[in-house]
Design a protein around this motif. Sequence first.
Motif, PDB file in Angstrom:
ATOM      1  N   HIS A 156      23.151 -49.882  24.505  1.00 57.97           N
ATOM      2  CA  HIS A 156      21.851 -50.572  24.474  1.00 57.97           C
ATOM      3  C   HIS A 156      21.055 -50.244  25.732  1.00 57.97           C
ATOM      4  O   HIS A 156      21.580 -50.274  26.833  1.00 57.97           O
ATOM      5  CB  HIS A 156      22.038 -52.085  24.374  1.00 57.97           C
ATOM      6  CG  HIS A 156      20.791 -52.801  23.957  1.00 57.97           C
ATOM      7  ND1 HIS A 156      19.722 -52.982  24.800  1.00 57.97           N
ATOM      8  CD2 HIS A 156      20.431 -53.353  22.773  1.00 57.97           C
ATOM      9  CE1 HIS A 156      18.756 -53.617  24.141  1.00 57.97           C
ATOM     10  NE2 HIS A 156      19.159 -53.862  22.913  1.00 57.97           N
ATOM     11  N   PRO A 157      19.786 -49.888  25.590  1.00 56.73           N
ATOM     12  CA  PRO A 157      19.004 -49.568  26.788  1.00 56.73           C
ATOM     13  C   PRO A 157      18.822 -50.779  27.703  1.00 56.73           C
ATOM     14  O   PRO A 157      18.785 -51.925  27.245  1.00 56.73           O
ATOM     15  CB  PRO A 157      17.652 -49.107  26.233  1.00 56.73           C
ATOM     16  CG  PRO A 157      17.663 -49.375  24.781  1.00 56.73           C
ATOM     17  CD  PRO A 157      19.038 -49.737  24.349  1.00 56.73           C
ATOM     18  N   LEU A 217      19.047 -47.865  34.026  1.00 58.26           N
ATOM     19  CA  LEU A 217      17.809 -47.919  34.824  1.00 58.26           C
ATOM     20  C   LEU A 217      18.048 -48.633  36.150  1.00 58.26           C
ATOM     21  O   LEU A 217      17.514 -48.241  37.192  1.00 58.26           O
ATOM     22  CB  LEU A 217      16.704 -48.622  34.027  1.00 58.26           C
ATOM     23  CG  LEU A 217      15.389 -48.894  34.752  1.00 58.26           C
ATOM     24  CD1 LEU A 217      14.723 -47.594  35.211  1.00 58.26           C
ATOM     25  CD2 LEU A 217      14.429 -49.670  33.840  1.00 58.26           C
ATOM     26  N   ASP A 218      18.882 -49.681  36.081  1.00 60.24           N
ATOM     27  CA  ASP A 218      19.111 -50.492  37.278  1.00 60.24           C
ATOM     28  C   ASP A 218      20.001 -49.790  38.298  1.00 60.24           C
ATOM     29  O   ASP A 218      20.106 -50.226  39.436  1.00 60.24           O
ATOM     30  CB  ASP A 218      19.746 -51.827  36.862  1.00 60.24           C
ATOM     31  CG  ASP A 218      18.876 -52.543  35.838  1.00 60.24           C
ATOM     32  OD1 ASP A 218      18.067 -53.372  36.242  1.00 60.24           O
ATOM     33  OD2 ASP A 218      18.982 -52.230  34.626  1.00 60.24           O
ATOM     34  N   ARG A 219      20.638 -48.716  37.862  1.00 59.05           N
ATOM     35  CA  ARG A 219      21.534 -47.994  38.781  1.00 59.05           C
ATOM     36  C   ARG A 219      20.854 -46.818  39.461  1.00 59.05           C
ATOM     37  O   ARG A 219      21.454 -46.149  40.300  1.00 59.05           O
ATOM     38  CB  ARG A 219      22.790 -47.530  38.022  1.00 59.05           C
ATOM     39  CG  ARG A 219      23.696 -48.703  37.592  1.00 59.05           C
ATOM     40  CD  ARG A 219      25.038 -48.226  37.065  1.00 59.05           C
ATOM     41  NE  ARG A 219      24.926 -47.564  35.779  1.00 59.05           N
ATOM     42  CZ  ARG A 219      25.014 -48.187  34.593  1.00 59.05           C
ATOM     43  NH1 ARG A 219      25.225 -49.501  34.552  1.00 59.05           N
ATOM     44  NH2 ARG A 219      24.908 -47.500  33.477  1.00 59.05           N
ATOM     45  N   ALA A 234      10.825 -51.261  25.526  1.00 60.06           N
ATOM     46  CA  ALA A 234      12.221 -51.109  25.134  1.00 60.06           C
ATOM     47  C   ALA A 234      12.999 -50.168  26.039  1.00 60.06           C
ATOM     48  O   ALA A 234      14.041 -49.664  25.653  1.00 60.06           O
ATOM     49  CB  ALA A 234      12.301 -50.635  23.679  1.00 60.06           C
ATOM     50  N   GLY A 235      12.498 -49.935  27.258  1.00 64.15           N
ATOM     51  CA  GLY A 235      13.298 -49.169  28.196  1.00 64.15           C
ATOM     52  C   GLY A 235      12.504 -48.251  29.103  1.00 64.15           C
ATOM     53  O   GLY A 235      11.277 -48.224  29.083  1.00 64.15           O
ATOM     54  N   LEU A 248      14.817 -41.919  33.325  1.00 63.28           N
ATOM     55  CA  LEU A 248      15.827 -41.606  32.306  1.00 63.28           C
ATOM     56  C   LEU A 248      15.194 -40.765  31.206  1.00 63.28           C
ATOM     57  O   LEU A 248      13.990 -40.856  30.965  1.00 63.28           O
ATOM     58  CB  LEU A 248      16.391 -42.903  31.708  1.00 63.28           C
ATOM     59  CG  LEU A 248      17.134 -43.829  32.674  1.00 63.28           C
ATOM     60  CD1 LEU A 248      17.464 -45.146  31.995  1.00 63.28           C
ATOM     61  CD2 LEU A 248      18.403 -43.168  33.196  1.00 63.28           C
ATOM     62  N   PRO A 249      16.002 -39.959  30.510  1.00 64.13           N
ATOM     63  CA  PRO A 249      15.423 -39.175  29.417  1.00 64.13           C
ATOM     64  C   PRO A 249      14.898 -40.085  28.303  1.00 64.13           C
ATOM     65  O   PRO A 249      15.504 -41.111  28.001  1.00 64.13           O
ATOM     66  CB  PRO A 249      16.598 -38.327  28.907  1.00 64.13           C
ATOM     67  CG  PRO A 249      17.809 -38.776  29.628  1.00 64.13           C
ATOM     68  CD  PRO A 249      17.426 -39.711  30.715  1.00 64.13           C
ATOM     69  N   VAL A 250      13.748 -39.714  27.757  1.00 69.74           N
ATOM     70  CA  VAL A 250      13.244 -40.368  26.551  1.00 69.74           C
ATOM     71  C   VAL A 250      13.248 -39.288  25.468  1.00 69.74           C
ATOM     72  O   VAL A 250      12.365 -38.444  25.411  1.00 69.74           O
ATOM     73  CB  VAL A 250      11.828 -40.942  26.759  1.00 69.74           C
ATOM     74  CG1 VAL A 250      11.309 -41.594  25.474  1.00 69.74           C
ATOM     75  CG2 VAL A 250      11.816 -41.943  27.908  1.00 69.74           C
TER      76      VAL A 250
END
Lengths: 487, 195
Positions: A139-140, A172-174, A260-261, A354-356
């Motif tokens: 999950h994103p 994302l948080d890392r 959503a991310g 991050l990749p989308v």
Amino acid sequence: MAMDFHFGRRSFLGLAAGASASVAGAALLGRSAPMASGPSRVRSSGGRLEMDLVAAETAVTIANAHRTALTYNGLLPGPLLEAEPGDAVRIRLHNRLNRPTNLHYHGLHISPSGNADNVFLSVAPGASQTYDFSLPADHPAGTFYYHPHRHGSVADQVFGGLGGVLIVRGALDRIPEVQAAEEQVVFLKDLPGDGDFGSIGMGMMLGREGAVLTVNGQVNPALSIPAGGLLRLRIVNGSNARFWRLALEDHPFHLIATDAGALETPVQLEELLLAPGERAEVLVRGDQQGGRYRLLNLPYARGSGGMMGGMGRSRGMGRGMGMGRGSAQQGPVPVATLAYEGSVATLPLPERLLPVVPLPEPVRTRRFLLNHGMAPGMGMVFLINGRAFEHGRIDTRVQLGDTEEWELVNDGVMDHPFHVHVNPFQVISRNGTPEPYRAWKDVVLVRAGETVRIRTRFDDFTGLTVYHCHILDHEELGMMGTLEIAA
Amino acid sequence: MIGMSGVMFNQKIDPNRPPHHRWSGVHRRGLLLATVLAVMTVAGFGTWYAQSTAPPSIAEQTNPSVSEGKSQQVTAYRSASCGCCKGWLDHLRGEGFSVVDHVVENLEEIKVSQGVPGDLASCHTATLAGYVIEGHVPAEAIHQLLRQRPAVAGIAVPGMPLGSPGMESALRSESYTVFSFTRDGSFTPFFHVKA
Ligand SMILES: [Cu+2]
Ligand SMILES: [Cu+2]
């Protein structure tokens, strides 16, 4: 289901088992003081998030004025929930309102069936409902939003105050630069003023806006940033109908995530428009020499669109449409104030996020026409493809695993933010203009007169769910359809 | 009529109460609302449930057939194919008023010339017995106006509240307030309608 739940400080804290409850969450939310017993922040631990949510009309204090609002656990916004991919979530919802309610986990990619993100469940007054679901391991990470979704009472309940933020922490948080930022939730909610005559103006037709603009349940709260540092704002529009058009004085926003991310790279914005249900995460750089800076809500006219050409716009009345005495906004309104506090070594912005991944070519294209009108035997209704929402009628049938492109056409005169449950989408184009960057969304603004193309893939979950206008008054007046995702 | 059953009209406004300062003043910006509303009805009704093709320019249509000689004549101004405006006129006819219906393109100018405060604007403007009637005002409020004959320029229902005459909805009705306004643009509640 019988109501045998006893709510109180002691039992409540006890009930937040399997989760680390923390009153320190008040700091993240920027609340001055918790308005109720019970933690304002509940974080999963050991892979589980388990808690009770009591929906009730309770006393609140906003801008030193005492009033009542609809709250979860006495809190406005409701407690901040924090989970991680793979977590098991169990939420017991207790309805102490006088009308039925339920819960929607807006933006989560989870099952729409059973006791998960099932908007067809109805929790009667006095009854309880246990929600049980697991977040997929992939999950994103992002900022999500829980709120009622019981057709027939959703708009009144959201307008009355119900809603809260659910954070999923992950990749994302890392990212080191993101991790180094101070974090601040910004939950945007306008509440009805308690004027003696009620509001003048559009009411449900345009969608009700409240005169009291709150951030995290407060009028113009203080936010802080360290000099040299980064502030990460997780912004949620929790309003029934109000669009928030935000700008921070002398500080551009660096958008890092949409609904959503994460994005692939940060996008610098001078202002940020969020329709109801939309979220955004932005980084703010503490690169000024101290001082105080206002977070402004700028005026936005969502009722005219392109229809105003030749009909008055040239007269200089511009965008300050009077939508109602209680809510008409002609100029910028400060909704929070940012102050410098302390300092850190200068932190850089992240260069890559991050990749989308682009979605494959669609197997099918569908068209959704948004409008309102006078229907025979119904009076005023809001419509998708000429039909108002009807329980039990399936409007759109799709196949699990398929990628589809949806053409959203608004040929009316009011903006409609279009929301799809369960699966996020990517905006492909607006009025034929390709979207400048890829992003994961679950609400897209379709302006009056505009055509927006979105692409989505129906992954992982079958069942019945909905798409709808997130101006919840419009949803109540019929602008919703039932989507079946078949195996 | 859909949505009208169960609508209660209870007057509860104290006539001695001075106009609240918050409600006074002319706000031109509100006139934009009127335009939006007018357009909204055109698009909303026209697209989905076009009922009639309205004449392109000014049309006039008189309905003098009202019994008992106690008929009051309403002169109404609206934009072409405004469905909910027609609904309001039907409501008035049903209540025994005679209606002269003007389809116009310069509704905004009419509102200005009739002194309708911008904040009170709706999708149609009418005159009756020397008073201005703006928006979806229910006949009960007009009867009260004619009984009491207050020293005001007119009365108005701003916007388009669901459940008001001409704005019926099987799904919802809203509470709303009829305001009275004066030539200087100040206004005060006159009549309240509960959802
Ligand atoms: Cu939502
Ligand atoms: Cu809408």
